[in-house]
Design a protein around this motif. Structure first.
Motif, PDB file in Angstrom:
ATOM      1  N   ASN A   1      -0.710   1.178 -10.214  1.00  0.00           N
ATOM      2  CA  ASN A   1      -1.567   0.984  -9.045  1.00  0.00           C
ATOM      3  C   ASN A   1      -2.551  -0.103  -9.448  1.00  0.00           C
ATOM      4  O   ASN A   1      -3.584   0.170 -10.061  1.00  0.00           O
TER       5      ASN A   1
ATOM      6  N   ASP B   1       0.720   6.923   0.746  1.00  0.00           N
ATOM      7  CA  ASP B   1      -0.262   5.861   0.861  1.00  0.00           C
ATOM      8  C   ASP B   1      -0.930   5.688  -0.503  1.00  0.00           C
ATOM      9  O   ASP B   1      -1.410   6.656  -1.088  1.00  0.00           O
ATOM     10  N   ARG B   2      -0.939   4.469  -1.006  1.00  0.00           N
ATOM     11  CA  ARG B   2      -1.448   4.214  -2.356  1.00  0.00           C
ATOM     12  C   ARG B   2      -2.920   4.561  -2.503  1.00  0.00           C
ATOM     13  O   ARG B   2      -3.353   5.045  -3.560  1.00  0.00           O
ATOM     14  N   ASP B   3      -3.710   4.341  -1.454  1.00  0.00           N
ATOM     15  CA  ASP B   3      -5.157   4.542  -1.554  1.00  0.00           C
ATOM     16  C   ASP B   3      -5.583   5.960  -1.178  1.00  0.00           C
ATOM     17  O   ASP B   3      -6.356   6.598  -1.885  1.00  0.00           O
TER      18      ASP B   3
ATOM     19  N   ASN C   1       0.812  -1.210   0.000  1.00  0.00           N
ATOM     20  CA  ASN C   1       0.000   0.000   0.000  1.00  0.00           C
ATOM     21  C   ASN C   1       0.854   1.272   0.000  1.00  0.00           C
ATOM     22  O   ASN C   1       0.349   2.358   0.270  1.00  0.00           O
TER      23      ASN C   1
END
Length: 356
Positions: free
Chosen positions: A315, A70-72, A46
Motif C-alpha cells: 500500500n 477499498d485500499r483506504d 484504490n
C-alpha cells in the motif's frame, strides 16, 4: 543441500542485522470464510484484490472468488465470483495479476488463466489462457514428449503469476516443477523452465511457488517451498529474463534451512525483497545481496497473528506491506485475513502491460 550444489549461492542462511524497525502487525481486513484460504493479492489504484480458495478438499463447495477491498477505507466493496467451475470436483483459485487497463488475471486449477474486466459495478469473465497441461513424469515419457522432471506423475497446480513488459505471463506450477509462459494475448502455455531443483517434497510436495521480476527486469526470481531432498529446505532462486534459460543459468539467492517454507514475495522500491514464510509465520526481509537483514513477526497481543502468510503487496501511500494470511496449516477461519505492517517502503512497480 544436494539440490543446491549445482547453483551459485549469493547467500545461504539467515544473517540478521540489528536495528531494523518495522511497525506492529495489524488487521487490514478479514476475508470471508467462504471460500476462505486466500492466497493471491494485487493492488491497482484504490482497489485491493484478494483471491481464493487456494486449498484442497473443495469438491462440493461453492465457487472460487476474488474479494475487492477499498485500499483506504479497508471496506470490502464487491466480490468477483468465478463462473463455470465444476463444483462437484476439486476447484481452486490461486494468485492474481493486473494489466495496464486494470483487468484482473486469476489462475484457476480447472479453467486456466481467467481475465476479469470491470463493467460498471460488475466484472465480466473471459478465458485468457488454457489450463496448464498434465505432463507425464520424464522417467516414463516417450522420447521427445513434453514431460515433468518430477520422480512420479503429479497433476498441474498453477500457483503464482508475473507479467513482463512485453506481455508474457510467467506461471509457476508447484507440483510439476515447471515454470510456464503464456504469450501476449493469451492462448496455450509453453514450458519456459524446468529443473529438479524446482521439485517439491514431503506430504504436500509444493516446489516452485512465488514468482516476480527483479527491479531492473534482468532476472526472474522464484521460490521453492519444500525441497525434494529435505523438506526443511526452501530457497529463492533467479534466472535471467531470456526466452530459453538453461540449467547452468540457475542461481541461488537465499536458502532457508529450518522449515520456513518460502511462498510469495515482492520487491520494494528500496531493492529489498519481502518473502512470506508460511512455515515460520513471518516475513523475511532480504537486502540487495540476498542476505536476510530482519524478520517481521506477530506480537502476542495481535488481534490476528501471522498464520502461514502466502503473499504480500504494498500500500504505497501508507508505506505499508499487505500480507495475506493463508492459514493453510491451522485451517483457522478466524485467521483468514489481510494484515498490514509499516515498512517505510513502497512497491517496485509490477509490470502491467497493455494486452489485446
Amino acid at each position: 543441500m544436494a539440490l543446491l550444489s549445482a547453483v551459485s549461492p549469493l547467500s545461504a542462511g539467515p544473517v540478521l542485522a540489528q536495528g531494523n524497525c518495522y511497525g506492529e502487525t495489524r488487521t487490514f481486513a478479514t476475508v470471508p470464510a467462504a471460500p476462505g484460504f486466500p492466497e493471491g493479492i494485487a493492488v491497482h489504484g484504490n482497489l485491493v484484490y484478494v483471491s481464493g480458495p487456494a486449498t484442497f478438499g473443495t469438491a462440493g463447495q461453492g465457487p472460487s472468488k476474488i474479494a475487492v477491498f477499498d485500499r483506504d477505507s479497508k471496506v470490502q466493496k464487491s466480490t468477483i465470483t468465478v463462473a463455470g467451475e465444476a463444483l462437484g470436483d476439486e476447484h481452486a483459485l490461486s494468485c492474481i495479476a493486473i494489466d495496464g487497463d486494470g483487468r484482473v488475471y486469476a489462475l484457476s486449477t480447472q479453467l486456466g488463466l481467467l481475465r476479469f474486466t470491470k463493467a460498471g459495478h460488475r466484472y465480466v469473465q473471459e478465458s485468457y489462457g488454457a489450463p496448464l497441461p498434465d505432463l507425464p513424469a520424464c522417467v516414463a515419457a516417450t522420447p521427445g514428449e513434453a514431460c515433468s522432471p518430477t520422480p512420479f506423475p503429479t497433476p498441474p497446480i498453477p500457483n503464482d503469476i508475473a507479467f513482463d513488459e512485453e506481455g508474457y505471463a510467467y506461471v509457476t506450477d508447484s507440483l510439476q516443477a515447471t515454470i510456464f509462459r503464456y504469450p501476449p494475448g493469451g492462448g496455450a502455455p509453453e514450458i519456459w523452465f524446468q529443473s529438479m531443483a524446482l521439485v517439491g517434497g514431503g506430504d504436500l510436495p509444493i516446489g516452485v511457488n512465488g514468482i516476480r521480476l527483479d527491479p531492473r527486469r534482468e532476472h526472474v526470481y522464484f521460490s521453492v517451498t519444500f525441497s525434494l531432498s529435505d523438506t526443511s529446505l526452501g530457497a529463492i532462486y533467479r534466472l535471467p529474463l531470456v526466452d530459453a534459460p538453461d540449467a547452468d543459468d540457475l542461481e541461488l539467492v537465499h536458502a532457508y534451512t529450518a522449515g520456513e517454507a518460502p511462498d510469495g514475495f515482492a520487491f520494494g522500491r528500496s531493492g529489498k525483497l519481502y518473502v512470506a514464510l508460511a512455515g515460520a509465520n513471518a516475513i523475511s526481509v532480504l537486502d540487495k545481496r540476498g542476505v536476510e537483514e530482519s524478520r517481521i513477526e506477530s506480537s502476542p497481543g495481535d488481534e490476528i497473528p501471522l498464520d502461514a502468510p502466502a503473499n504480500v503487496a504494498f500500500n504505497d501511500p501508507a508505506q505499508t506491506l499487505l500480507i495475506v494470511n493463508h492459514a493453510s496449516f491451522t485451517r483457522d477461519a478466524s485467521h483468514f485475513a489481510v494484515l498490514r505492517t509499516w515498512v517505510g517502503d513502497k512497491a517496485d512497480p509490477l509490470e502491467k502491460p497493455q494486452l489485446p
